[in-house]
Design a protein around this motif. Structure first.
Motif, PDB file in Angstrom:
ATOM      1  N   ASP A 150     -33.099  -1.007  17.240  1.00 12.81           N
ATOM      2  CA  ASP A 150     -32.205  -0.420  16.240  1.00 12.81           C
ATOM      3  C   ASP A 150     -32.614   1.020  15.947  1.00 12.81           C
ATOM      4  OD1 ASP A 150     -30.561   0.262  14.170  1.00 12.81           O
ATOM      5  OD2 ASP A 150     -31.472  -1.105  12.716  1.00 12.81           O
ATOM      6  N   PRO A 151     -31.947   2.009  16.592  1.00 20.22           N
ATOM      7  CA  PRO A 151     -32.262   3.413  16.318  1.00 20.22           C
ATOM      8  C   PRO A 151     -31.430   3.997  15.187  1.00 20.22           C
ATOM      9  CG  PRO A 151     -30.737   3.312  18.132  1.00 20.22           C
ATOM     10  CD  PRO A 151     -30.952   1.883  17.673  1.00 20.22           C
ATOM     11  N   GLY A 152     -30.926   3.153  14.296  1.00 18.74           N
ATOM     12  CA  GLY A 152     -30.008   3.632  13.272  1.00 18.74           C
ATOM     13  C   GLY A 152     -30.573   4.711  12.375  1.00 18.74           C
ATOM     14  N   TYR A 153     -31.887   4.702  12.160  1.00 20.75           N
ATOM     15  CA  TYR A 153     -32.483   5.710  11.281  1.00 20.75           C
ATOM     16  C   TYR A 153     -32.315   7.126  11.831  1.00 20.75           C
ATOM     17  CZ  TYR A 153     -36.416   5.793  14.542  1.00 20.75           C
ATOM     18  OH  TYR A 153     -37.192   5.920  15.654  1.00 20.75           O
ATOM     19  N   LEU A 154     -32.053   7.253  13.139  1.00 26.94           N
ATOM     20  CA  LEU A 154     -31.840   8.578  13.720  1.00 26.94           C
ATOM     21  C   LEU A 154     -30.546   9.211  13.249  1.00 26.94           C
ATOM     22  CD1 LEU A 154     -33.019   7.865  17.376  1.00 26.94           C
ATOM     23  CD2 LEU A 154     -34.311   8.940  15.523  1.00 26.94           C
ATOM     24  N   GLY A 155     -29.702   8.424  12.602  1.00 27.51           N
ATOM     25  CA  GLY A 155     -28.438   8.949  12.092  1.00 27.51           C
ATOM     26  C   GLY A 155     -28.598   9.958  10.977  1.00 27.51           C
ATOM     27  N   VAL A 156     -29.792  10.041  10.402  1.00 26.58           N
ATOM     28  CA  VAL A 156     -30.017  11.039   9.342  1.00 26.58           C
ATOM     29  C   VAL A 156     -30.873  12.195   9.849  1.00 26.58           C
ATOM     30  CG1 VAL A 156     -29.745   9.370   7.480  1.00 26.58           C
ATOM     31  CG2 VAL A 156     -32.007   9.734   8.482  1.00 26.58           C
ATOM     32  N   ALA A 157     -31.005  12.332  11.167  1.00 26.08           N
ATOM     33  CA  ALA A 157     -31.789  13.439  11.731  1.00 26.08           C
ATOM     34  C   ALA A 157     -31.222  14.781  11.279  1.00 26.08           C
ATOM     35  CB  ALA A 157     -31.785  13.349  13.251  1.00 26.08           C
ATOM     36  N   THR A 158     -32.114  15.724  11.010  1.00 25.72           N
ATOM     37  CA  THR A 158     -31.692  17.048  10.571  1.00 25.72           C
ATOM     38  C   THR A 158     -32.832  18.031  10.779  1.00 25.72           C
ATOM     39  OG1 THR A 158     -30.664  18.295   8.756  1.00 25.72           O
ATOM     40  CG2 THR A 158     -32.426  16.752   8.170  1.00 25.72           C
ATOM     41  N   ALA A 159     -32.607  19.280  10.417  1.00 28.79           N
ATOM     42  CA  ALA A 159     -33.641  20.316  10.510  1.00 28.79           C
ATOM     43  C   ALA A 159     -33.773  20.999   9.161  1.00 28.79           C
ATOM     44  CB  ALA A 159     -33.271  21.336  11.590  1.00 28.79           C
ATOM     45  N   HIS A 160     -34.935  21.589   8.924  1.00 25.92           N
ATOM     46  CA  HIS A 160     -35.206  22.290   7.673  1.00 25.92           C
ATOM     47  C   HIS A 160     -35.841  23.635   7.987  1.00 25.92           C
ATOM     48  CE1 HIS A 160     -34.468  18.533   5.480  1.00 25.92           C
ATOM     49  NE2 HIS A 160     -35.184  17.939   6.430  1.00 25.92           N
ATOM     50  N   GLU A 161     -35.783  24.538   7.033  1.00 27.95           N
ATOM     51  CA  GLU A 161     -36.429  25.836   7.201  1.00 27.95           C
ATOM     52  C   GLU A 161     -36.978  26.297   5.860  1.00 27.95           C
ATOM     53  OE1 GLU A 161     -33.837  29.165   7.948  1.00 27.95           O
ATOM     54  OE2 GLU A 161     -32.107  28.011   7.246  1.00 27.95           O
ATOM     55  N   ALA A 162     -37.948  27.170   5.907  1.00 31.45           N
ATOM     56  CA  ALA A 162     -38.534  27.710   4.684  1.00 31.45           C
ATOM     57  C   ALA A 162     -39.223  29.021   5.005  1.00 31.45           C
ATOM     58  CB  ALA A 162     -39.536  26.728   4.080  1.00 31.45           C
ATOM     59  N   ALA A 163     -39.403  29.833   3.984  1.00 30.01           N
ATOM     60  CA  ALA A 163     -40.150  31.081   4.102  1.00 30.01           C
ATOM     61  C   ALA A 163     -41.125  31.146   2.937  1.00 30.01           C
ATOM     62  CB  ALA A 163     -39.194  32.281   4.073  1.00 30.01           C
ATOM     63  N   PRO A 164     -42.198  31.927   3.068  1.00 30.42           N
ATOM     64  CA  PRO A 164     -43.125  32.040   1.943  1.00 30.42           C
ATOM     65  C   PRO A 164     -42.418  32.500   0.678  1.00 30.42           C
ATOM     66  CG  PRO A 164     -44.074  33.005   3.908  1.00 30.42           C
ATOM     67  CD  PRO A 164     -42.640  32.708   4.233  1.00 30.42           C
ATOM     68  N   THR A 165     -42.812  31.917  -0.430  1.00 28.67           N
ATOM     69  CA  THR A 165     -42.190  32.256  -1.711  1.00 28.67           C
ATOM     70  C   THR A 165     -43.143  32.982  -2.647  1.00 28.67           C
ATOM     71  OG1 THR A 165     -42.713  30.006  -2.406  1.00 28.67           O
ATOM     72  CG2 THR A 165     -40.462  30.431  -1.672  1.00 28.67           C
ATOM     73  N   ARG A 166     -44.429  33.043  -2.301  1.00 27.98           N
ATOM     74  CA  ARG A 166     -45.354  33.920  -3.022  1.00 27.98           C
ATOM     75  C   ARG A 166     -46.266  34.568  -1.998  1.00 27.98           C
ATOM     76  NH1 ARG A 166     -49.836  32.896  -7.817  1.00 27.98           N
ATOM     77  NH2 ARG A 166     -51.149  32.166  -6.093  1.00 27.98           N
ATOM     78  N   LEU A 167     -46.282  35.896  -2.012  1.00 25.41           N
ATOM     79  CA  LEU A 167     -47.085  36.651  -1.060  1.00 25.41           C
ATOM     80  C   LEU A 167     -48.287  37.264  -1.781  1.00 25.41           C
ATOM     81  CD1 LEU A 167     -44.237  38.519   0.855  1.00 25.41           C
ATOM     82  CD2 LEU A 167     -45.372  36.403   1.517  1.00 25.41           C
ATOM     83  N   GLY A 168     -49.439  37.219  -1.129  1.00 25.07           N
ATOM     84  CA  GLY A 168     -50.597  37.920  -1.654  1.00 25.07           C
ATOM     85  C   GLY A 168     -51.217  37.302  -2.880  1.00 25.07           C
ATOM     86  N   GLY A 169     -51.052  35.989  -3.066  1.00 27.75           N
ATOM     87  CA  GLY A 169     -51.755  35.322  -4.150  1.00 27.75           C
ATOM     88  C   GLY A 169     -53.252  35.321  -3.887  1.00 27.75           C
TER      89      GLY A 169
END
Length: 254
Positions: A213-232
């Motif tokens: 049952d590969p049904g869980y693959l139906g929610v496959a997706t991608a995500h992205e992010a960038a730094p939100t605090r620089l030089g802490g």
């Protein structure tokens, strides 16, 4: 039909529910003439340095003794819980840090190598470890004072260990465990929601695949992010962070 595994804990953790940040090692000179960060250890998290540029070293104290591990672009070094580590700047050292256990370090799984009299007083330790908010001159000055105090305690630990006396090192480990003991319930919840939940999700997926049952693959997706605090101001250097649950923020200790 096998039911689809239900997500639990952090819905979109990084692979393995790791923590992630980027560091540029401090170039402030310490009392021993070395430029670098604040020596410390973690109680339950393994940490890895992936060197992306420059050169330097990480100095470690452990039951193996004192080590000075060279760092250069492309090299990796990692250290298990209880290992005191100090990042040393050798020239534009830049590192991507991978942290075990999805946010535990941000919840206090790190203890500075302050002198014994500071470690013995919880209020004094907390005051010495705290930084003002922001990334301005006041915070930089406080981060440098904190680094210098940690180096002061570290040099004593290192001298004893090199001389064959591991007593001060073991006493520091015991003091560190005492300092963090009240945080363990919070850490346990973060571990369940992050690293443990991620591993259990993989187990459920394996069960589904075994049942065809590969049904869980139906929610496959991608995500992205960038730094939100620089030089802490991190423990080892200037730190770029990500506002992703269990990754870097919120950072409670700095």
């Amino acid at each position: 039909m096998v039911s689809e595994p239900k997500p639990a804990g952090l819905l979109h953790p990084l692979p393995g529910a790791i923590g992630l940040s980027h560091l540029s090692a401090y170039d402030w000179e310490a009392a021993d003439g070395v430029c670098g960060g604040s020596p410390h250890l973690h109680l339950v998290c393994t940490e890895a340095y992936v060197v992306t540029g420059g050169r330097g070293a990480v100095q470690t104290l452990s039951p193996d003794g004192y080590r000075d591990i060279p760092l250069e672009a492309g090299s990796i070094a990692w250290f298990t819980p209880g290992t005191v580590h100090r990042m040393v700047q050798g020239g534009d050292l830049r590192i991507t840090v991978l942290m075990q256990n999805s946010g535990l370090p941000e919840a206090g799984d790190a203890v500075f190598t302050f002198p014994p009299e500071v470690l013995a007083d919880p209020d004094r330790y907390a005051a010495a470890a705290a930084l003002p908010p922001g990334t301005g001159p006041e915070t930089a000055a406080a981060a440098r004072r904190r680094r210098d105090l940690a180096v002061e305690g570290y040099l004593g630990l290192r001298e004893a260990l090199v001389a064959g006396d591991n007593g001060p090192y073991l006493e520091f480990q015991s003091a560190a465990a005492w300092i963090v003991r009240d945080k363990v319930p919070t850490w346990r919840n973060l571990w369940r929601e992050g690293a443990l939940s991620t591993a259990e999700r993989t187990g459920a997926q394996l069960d589904a695949l075994a049942a065809g049952d590969p049904g869980y693959l139906g929610v496959a997706t991608a995500h992205e992010a960038a730094p939100t605090r620089l030089g802490g101001f991190g423990m080892c250097g200037r730190r770029d962070e990500y506002a992703l649950p269990g990754t870097t923020l919120p950072y409670q200790e700095e």
